[in-house]
Design a protein around this motif. Structure first.
Motif, PDB file in Angstrom:
ATOM      1  N   PRO A 105       1.809  17.617   3.605  1.00  0.00           N
ATOM      2  CA  PRO A 105       0.915  16.457   3.760  1.00  0.00           C
ATOM      3  C   PRO A 105      -0.561  16.810   3.819  1.00  0.00           C
ATOM      4  CG  PRO A 105       2.787  16.302   5.254  1.00  0.00           C
ATOM      5  CD  PRO A 105       2.820  17.667   4.661  1.00  0.00           C
ATOM      6  N   ILE A 106      -0.913  18.039   4.194  1.00  0.00           N
ATOM      7  CA  ILE A 106      -2.328  18.391   4.338  1.00  0.00           C
ATOM      8  C   ILE A 106      -2.900  19.037   3.078  1.00  0.00           C
ATOM      9  CG2 ILE A 106      -2.137  18.643   6.830  1.00  0.00           C
ATOM     10  CD1 ILE A 106      -2.012  21.671   6.439  1.00  0.00           C
ATOM     11  N   ASP A 107      -2.039  19.364   2.106  1.00  0.00           N
ATOM     12  CA  ASP A 107      -2.534  19.963   0.870  1.00  0.00           C
ATOM     13  C   ASP A 107      -3.105  18.900  -0.061  1.00  0.00           C
ATOM     14  OD1 ASP A 107      -1.787  22.422   1.723  1.00  0.00           O
ATOM     15  OD2 ASP A 107       0.103  22.478   0.617  1.00  0.00           O
ATOM     16  N   PRO A 108      -4.115  19.252  -0.842  1.00  0.00           N
ATOM     17  CA  PRO A 108      -4.676  18.274  -1.791  1.00  0.00           C
ATOM     18  C   PRO A 108      -3.699  17.987  -2.929  1.00  0.00           C
ATOM     19  CG  PRO A 108      -5.643  20.432  -2.147  1.00  0.00           C
ATOM     20  CD  PRO A 108      -4.808  20.547  -0.905  1.00  0.00           C
ATOM     21  N   LEU A 109      -3.781  16.765  -3.443  1.00  0.00           N
ATOM     22  CA  LEU A 109      -2.931  16.374  -4.562  1.00  0.00           C
ATOM     23  C   LEU A 109      -3.456  17.007  -5.850  1.00  0.00           C
ATOM     24  CD1 LEU A 109      -2.434  12.568  -3.805  1.00  0.00           C
ATOM     25  CD2 LEU A 109      -0.891  14.436  -3.257  1.00  0.00           C
ATOM     26  N   GLN A 110      -2.519  17.460  -6.670  1.00  0.00           N
ATOM     27  CA  GLN A 110      -2.863  18.026  -7.972  1.00  0.00           C
ATOM     28  C   GLN A 110      -2.110  17.249  -9.053  1.00  0.00           C
ATOM     29  OE1 GLN A 110      -1.820  22.172  -7.713  1.00  0.00           O
ATOM     30  NE2 GLN A 110      -3.649  22.712  -6.541  1.00  0.00           N
ATOM     31  N   PHE A 111      -2.888  16.695  -9.986  1.00  0.00           N
ATOM     32  CA  PHE A 111      -2.269  15.855 -11.017  1.00  0.00           C
ATOM     33  C   PHE A 111      -1.258  16.671 -11.828  1.00  0.00           C
ATOM     34  CE2 PHE A 111      -2.173  13.882 -15.268  1.00  0.00           C
ATOM     35  CZ  PHE A 111      -1.732  12.623 -14.903  1.00  0.00           C
ATOM     36  N   ALA A 112      -0.043  16.079 -11.996  1.00  0.00           N
ATOM     37  CA  ALA A 112       1.035  16.795 -12.684  1.00  0.00           C
ATOM     38  C   ALA A 112       1.621  15.992 -13.834  1.00  0.00           C
ATOM     39  CB  ALA A 112       2.139  17.138 -11.698  1.00  0.00           C
ATOM     40  N   GLY A 113       1.056  14.817 -14.118  1.00  0.00           N
ATOM     41  CA  GLY A 113       1.582  14.003 -15.217  1.00  0.00           C
ATOM     42  C   GLY A 113       3.006  13.555 -14.940  1.00  0.00           C
ATOM     43  N   VAL A 126       0.830  -1.216   0.000  1.00  0.00           N
ATOM     44  CA  VAL A 126       0.000   0.000   0.000  1.00  0.00           C
ATOM     45  C   VAL A 126       0.863   1.265   0.000  1.00  0.00           C
ATOM     46  CG1 VAL A 126      -1.710   1.322   1.303  1.00  0.00           C
ATOM     47  CG2 VAL A 126      -1.988  -1.149   1.025  1.00  0.00           C
ATOM     48  N   PRO A 127       1.895   1.385   0.884  1.00  0.00           N
ATOM     49  CA  PRO A 127       2.750   2.582   0.810  1.00  0.00           C
ATOM     50  C   PRO A 127       3.464   2.712  -0.540  1.00  0.00           C
ATOM     51  CG  PRO A 127       3.054   1.474   2.908  1.00  0.00           C
ATOM     52  CD  PRO A 127       2.231   0.563   2.057  1.00  0.00           C
ATOM     53  N   PHE A 128       3.887   1.572  -1.117  1.00  0.00           N
ATOM     54  CA  PHE A 128       4.563   1.625  -2.418  1.00  0.00           C
ATOM     55  C   PHE A 128       3.610   2.143  -3.493  1.00  0.00           C
ATOM     56  CE2 PHE A 128       5.712  -0.224  -6.509  1.00  0.00           C
ATOM     57  CZ  PHE A 128       7.047   0.152  -6.609  1.00  0.00           C
ATOM     58  N   ALA A 129       2.386   1.616  -3.507  1.00  0.00           N
ATOM     59  CA  ALA A 129       1.410   2.050  -4.508  1.00  0.00           C
ATOM     60  C   ALA A 129       1.052   3.528  -4.321  1.00  0.00           C
ATOM     61  CB  ALA A 129       0.152   1.187  -4.419  1.00  0.00           C
ATOM     62  N   TYR A 130       0.890   3.962  -3.066  1.00  0.00           N
ATOM     63  CA  TYR A 130       0.563   5.370  -2.823  1.00  0.00           C
ATOM     64  C   TYR A 130       1.738   6.274  -3.200  1.00  0.00           C
ATOM     65  CZ  TYR A 130      -0.974   9.631  -0.508  1.00  0.00           C
ATOM     66  OH  TYR A 130      -1.346  10.933  -0.249  1.00  0.00           O
ATOM     67  N   GLY A 131       2.948   5.822  -2.913  1.00  0.00           N
ATOM     68  CA  GLY A 131       4.125   6.600  -3.299  1.00  0.00           C
ATOM     69  C   GLY A 131       4.246   6.722  -4.803  1.00  0.00           C
ATOM     70  N   LEU A 132       3.954   5.640  -5.525  1.00  0.00           N
ATOM     71  CA  LEU A 132       3.976   5.697  -6.984  1.00  0.00           C
ATOM     72  C   LEU A 132       2.902   6.652  -7.500  1.00  0.00           C
ATOM     73  CD1 LEU A 132       5.123   4.638  -9.641  1.00  0.00           C
ATOM     74  CD2 LEU A 132       3.518   2.723  -9.496  1.00  0.00           C
ATOM     75  N   TYR A 133       1.744   6.641  -6.860  1.00  0.00           N
ATOM     76  CA  TYR A 133       0.670   7.567  -7.247  1.00  0.00           C
ATOM     77  C   TYR A 133       1.091   9.014  -7.015  1.00  0.00           C
ATOM     78  CZ  TYR A 133      -3.782  10.091  -6.862  1.00  0.00           C
ATOM     79  OH  TYR A 133      -4.782  11.012  -6.998  1.00  0.00           O
ATOM     80  N   MET A 134       1.821   9.265  -5.932  1.00  0.00           N
ATOM     81  CA  MET A 134       2.256  10.630  -5.622  1.00  0.00           C
ATOM     82  C   MET A 134       3.245  11.162  -6.645  1.00  0.00           C
ATOM     83  SD  MET A 134       2.686  11.006  -1.492  1.00  0.00           S
ATOM     84  CE  MET A 134       3.248  12.684  -1.718  1.00  0.00           C
ATOM     85  N   THR A 135       3.963  10.279  -7.343  1.00  0.00           N
ATOM     86  CA  THR A 135       4.935  10.761  -8.330  1.00  0.00           C
ATOM     87  C   THR A 135       4.249  11.450  -9.505  1.00  0.00           C
ATOM     88  OG1 THR A 135       4.958   8.653  -9.558  1.00  0.00           O
ATOM     89  CG2 THR A 135       6.524   8.899  -7.737  1.00  0.00           C
ATOM     90  N   PHE A 136       2.958  11.233  -9.674  1.00  0.00           N
ATOM     91  CA  PHE A 136       2.218  11.868 -10.766  1.00  0.00           C
ATOM     92  C   PHE A 136       1.406  13.074 -10.282  1.00  0.00           C
ATOM     93  CE2 PHE A 136       2.685   7.392 -11.942  1.00  0.00           C
ATOM     94  CZ  PHE A 136       3.348   7.527 -13.140  1.00  0.00           C
ATOM     95  N   ASN A 137       1.695  13.517  -9.043  1.00  0.00           N
ATOM     96  CA  ASN A 137       0.971  14.643  -8.467  1.00  0.00           C
ATOM     97  C   ASN A 137       1.943  15.612  -7.812  1.00  0.00           C
ATOM     98  OD1 ASN A 137      -2.177  13.820  -8.436  1.00  0.00           O
ATOM     99  ND2 ASN A 137      -0.920  11.991  -8.057  1.00  0.00           N
ATOM    100  N   THR A 138       1.494  16.830  -7.630  1.00  0.00           N
ATOM    101  CA  THR A 138       2.268  17.816  -6.882  1.00  0.00           C
ATOM    102  C   THR A 138       1.571  18.079  -5.563  1.00  0.00           C
ATOM    103  OG1 THR A 138       1.076  19.643  -7.960  1.00  0.00           O
ATOM    104  CG2 THR A 138       3.165  18.944  -8.947  1.00  0.00           C
ATOM    105  N   VAL A 139       2.375  18.181  -4.498  1.00  0.00           N
ATOM    106  CA  VAL A 139       1.851  18.477  -3.175  1.00  0.00           C
ATOM    107  C   VAL A 139       2.995  19.089  -2.367  1.00  0.00           C
ATOM    108  CG1 VAL A 139       2.349  16.100  -2.397  1.00  0.00           C
ATOM    109  CG2 VAL A 139       0.753  17.535  -1.119  1.00  0.00           C
ATOM    110  N   SER A 140       2.734  20.213  -1.715  1.00  0.00           N
ATOM    111  CA  SER A 140       3.782  20.913  -0.976  1.00  0.00           C
ATOM    112  C   SER A 140       3.785  20.584   0.504  1.00  0.00           C
ATOM    113  CB  SER A 140       3.642  22.427  -1.161  1.00  0.00           C
ATOM    114  OG  SER A 140       2.355  22.862  -0.729  1.00  0.00           O
TER     115      SER A 140
END
Length: 294
Positions: free
Chosen positions: A47-55, A31-45
């Motif tokens: 932990p409390i900010d919403p994820l924004q898709f960044a391709g 689960v942490p690996f999958a979430y970390g991979l998902y985060m690589t396609f988003n920008t977030v400054s």
């Protein structure tokens, strides 16, 4: 013992024994690996900010980050130094403590003990040695190389990390080599002796080829540990002086948490994961081809 022919009951029994292990493995790793991979396609400054898709922009920034590649190149040099030296020293120690020397069990325990000390504690202990003990000893004995501040010099600080890493890991690799050495068939060594082979010839032509499975394990472990080193790097030098000893794992942490750039930090971490997976996979594949049977 007869197997239960009821498929449902058999599946329930298998799940009873393997289910908790699979659940906690998924919870702690997948689960942490999958979430970390998902985060690589988003920008977030934060932990409390919403994820924004960044391709793929995070990966593009990661590949353009010169500090990441500098840290990776430094880590490659660290890997080459530690993998070679740890395995050479570990095998030498294993060979000595299985040669019938007196108190060999005591030496096995003593040499393995440094591996039981955590990286953070070990780093702080050796930081005191490099900063306080060695300079004082150098002043006392008049040895200039000991008087120098190792951790304050860019080149010496790197070799200080290498030295401490070898000191920590060689004993653990020694135990693996000991297990391999005691399983080398005695009759094969006796046959080589009868054929006129001396000690060096027996080591080169008999012992080392039969020790390949042990080398596969030890090289894999030292490769993985060297690429992922962080705690020792942090506690001993904290990447200094002037960032000259910042390994790639520390660079990833700094990018994500110090610079609050989680997306790029995760992208760099995933690039590191791919590199380590490919290198260790190739190492295991080609090492396995060298294995021989007695």
């Amino acid at each position: 013992m007869m197997l239960d022919k009821n498929p449902v009951r058999r599946w329930l029994m298998q799940f009873f024994f393997t289910g908790p292990t699979i659940f906690f493995f998924a919870l702690a790793v997948l689960v942490p690996f999958a979430y970390g991979l998902y985060m690589t396609f988003n920008t977030v400054s934060s932990p409390i900010d919403p994820l924004q898709f960044a391709g793929l922009s995070n990966y593009r920034e990661a590949f353009q980050d010169e500090r990441f590649w500098d840290a990776l190149w430094l880590t490659v040099k660290f890997v080459l130094a530690t993998v070679i030296l740890i395995n050479m020293l570990g095998f030498l120690l294993a060979f000595l403590v299985t040669s019938g020397v007196r108190l060999q069990n005591f030496f096995r325990t003593a040499l393995f003990t440094p591996n039981l000390i955590g990286g953070l504690v070990l780093g702080y202990i050796w930081q005191f040695i490099f900063v306080q003990t060695l300079p004082a000893l150098g002043d006392k004995l008049g040895i200039e190389s000991l008087r120098l501040g190792w951790l304050g010099d860019e080149t010496m600080a790197f070799w200080a990390i290498v030295l401490v890493s070898i000191w920590q890991s060689a004993g653990y690799m020694m135990i693996i080599f000991v297990a391999g050495l005691v399983n080398v068939p005695k009759d094969v060594l006796e046959a080589a002796t009868i054929d006129g082979a001396n000690g060096w010839q027996r080591l080169r032509a008999v012992t080392l080829p039969l020790m390949v499975p042990s080398f596969v394990v030890t090289v894999f472990l030292t490769l993985k540990n060297a690429f992922m080193v962080y705690d020792l790097n942090y506690s001993l030098t904290a990447g200094g002086p002037y960032g000259s000893t910042t390994m790639v794992s520390m660079q990833v942490v700094q990018k994500a948490f110090n610079e609050n750039n989680y997306g790029v930090g995760q992208a760099e971490a995933f690039v590191l994961f791919v590199i380590v997976a490919v290198i260790t996979g190739l190492q295991v594949y080609f090492s396995k081809r060298l294995e021989v049977s007695a």
